[in-house]
Enzyme design. Sequence first.
Site: not given
Length: 480
Positions: A79, A146
């Site tokens: 991400d 994350e």
Amino acid sequence: MKPQGFPLDPEHIWEHFYQLTRIPRPSRAEAAVRDYVIGQAEAHDCRWQLDATGNLVVYVPASPGRERHPTVIIQNHLDMVTVKTGDKQHDFHRDPLTLQVEDGWLLADRTTLGADNGVGCAAALALLTDPDVQHPPLELLFTVDEETGLGGALGLDASLLSGRVMLNLDTEDWHELYVGCAGGAAWVFSREYPLQPAAEGTRCWTLEIKGLAGGHSGIEIHLQLGNALKLLVEALADVASCQLAAASVGVAHNVIPREGWIRFACDDVDAGALQQRLEALQRRWCSYLPAADQGVELLLQPGEPAAVMSAEDSRQLLQVIAALPHGAQAYSPAQPADLVDLSVNLARLQLGEGRLELESSIRFFNPEQAAGLRLAVEGLAQLAGLHIRRIDGYPGWQPDFASPLLARAKALHERLFDSVPAVKAIHAGLECGILKSKLPDADILSFGPTIRGAHSPTERLRIATVPPFWRYLTALLAEL
């Protein structure tokens, strides 16, 4: 379409990175980019597995003759932070990034670039698809979520991994090797305020701030970048008749807030005085803010009539925001002066229809050192009658300067580049801390090419650092 000057060498890294910029990949919406990785794995006959959290492991067989070498984990997150300037039209769930090349840097047009951690993902994919790389058995670990709290790493099923040597490719200064990272935690403060019509003789206004740099609340917290929320509240400090109506400042717990607005009612005298102070406030701030923030701008515009909080509630809320700490709180005596031991980021304010949500986060190497700061933040919130929701923290990664992996990596760097790499810990929540807690016997090292402005629309990747980063990664794997 690739911009003019888009780099082509090393071919596999740059092609994969370009493809990643075509695929929207906000936190918790990584399915499309994960499918891209799975497609690459299947095209190269590599086995893969997903865990229940959505983390992906791709198993890459060793190069011929290296089958008996210990397995190495290559770890990155899929991400990216999704931040743009106010004047940029971009849907991070649908639109590809618009890339630019300027003065040796790759960046995106007024949005985050996603080099954090897309360039590491691209390097992992290059290890999968480049037949010339010599390597031991690899486990390519791609985690999710994350950027919004390390959720993928926290939920990782570590039984999917057999390796006990791990290379994390999520740091942002070339020629530096990282062997430690901060832990962290956060709060969300909330409260419902009764609303009422604005007092007689008052009008509604919107005060907006823009032009600040913003940035990463960990690795850039020592730069003393301007906090949009703190500055807006400072600007309203002398508006005695202020009654708050709505606000939107900041985007996420791990981003130093760079822009936002507060809507309020006040009498004409206070509004006129505030209008007169705007330029003086900007001059005051520019006298001490860093160069990146010198474009700070305050705008006061008439607002639509709205129900407002009482003057007393408004004053109390503004005071608690002014009092809540922000910035570096302690430095490490054992590391360079810019390594922060303890920090707090007053990150986000949302206020609408009487509903307040205020977010703050802390980072630390030693959780015991953070206890006093936690007490101070929560004490201020309690004095203001705010409900406190604690967001569970994540562990740090305590530096291991005697690591055998570090010794080999330092020696290799000296041979390849005729220079001694800096060995550091980072004041940010790398997934390494969580992964180390799940794989306690793992030997971990983190490094990467140079990235600046992570988590902000000025995020950029230094093109010239990618080829030596790739050379180093592949040489280290050949040794392992």
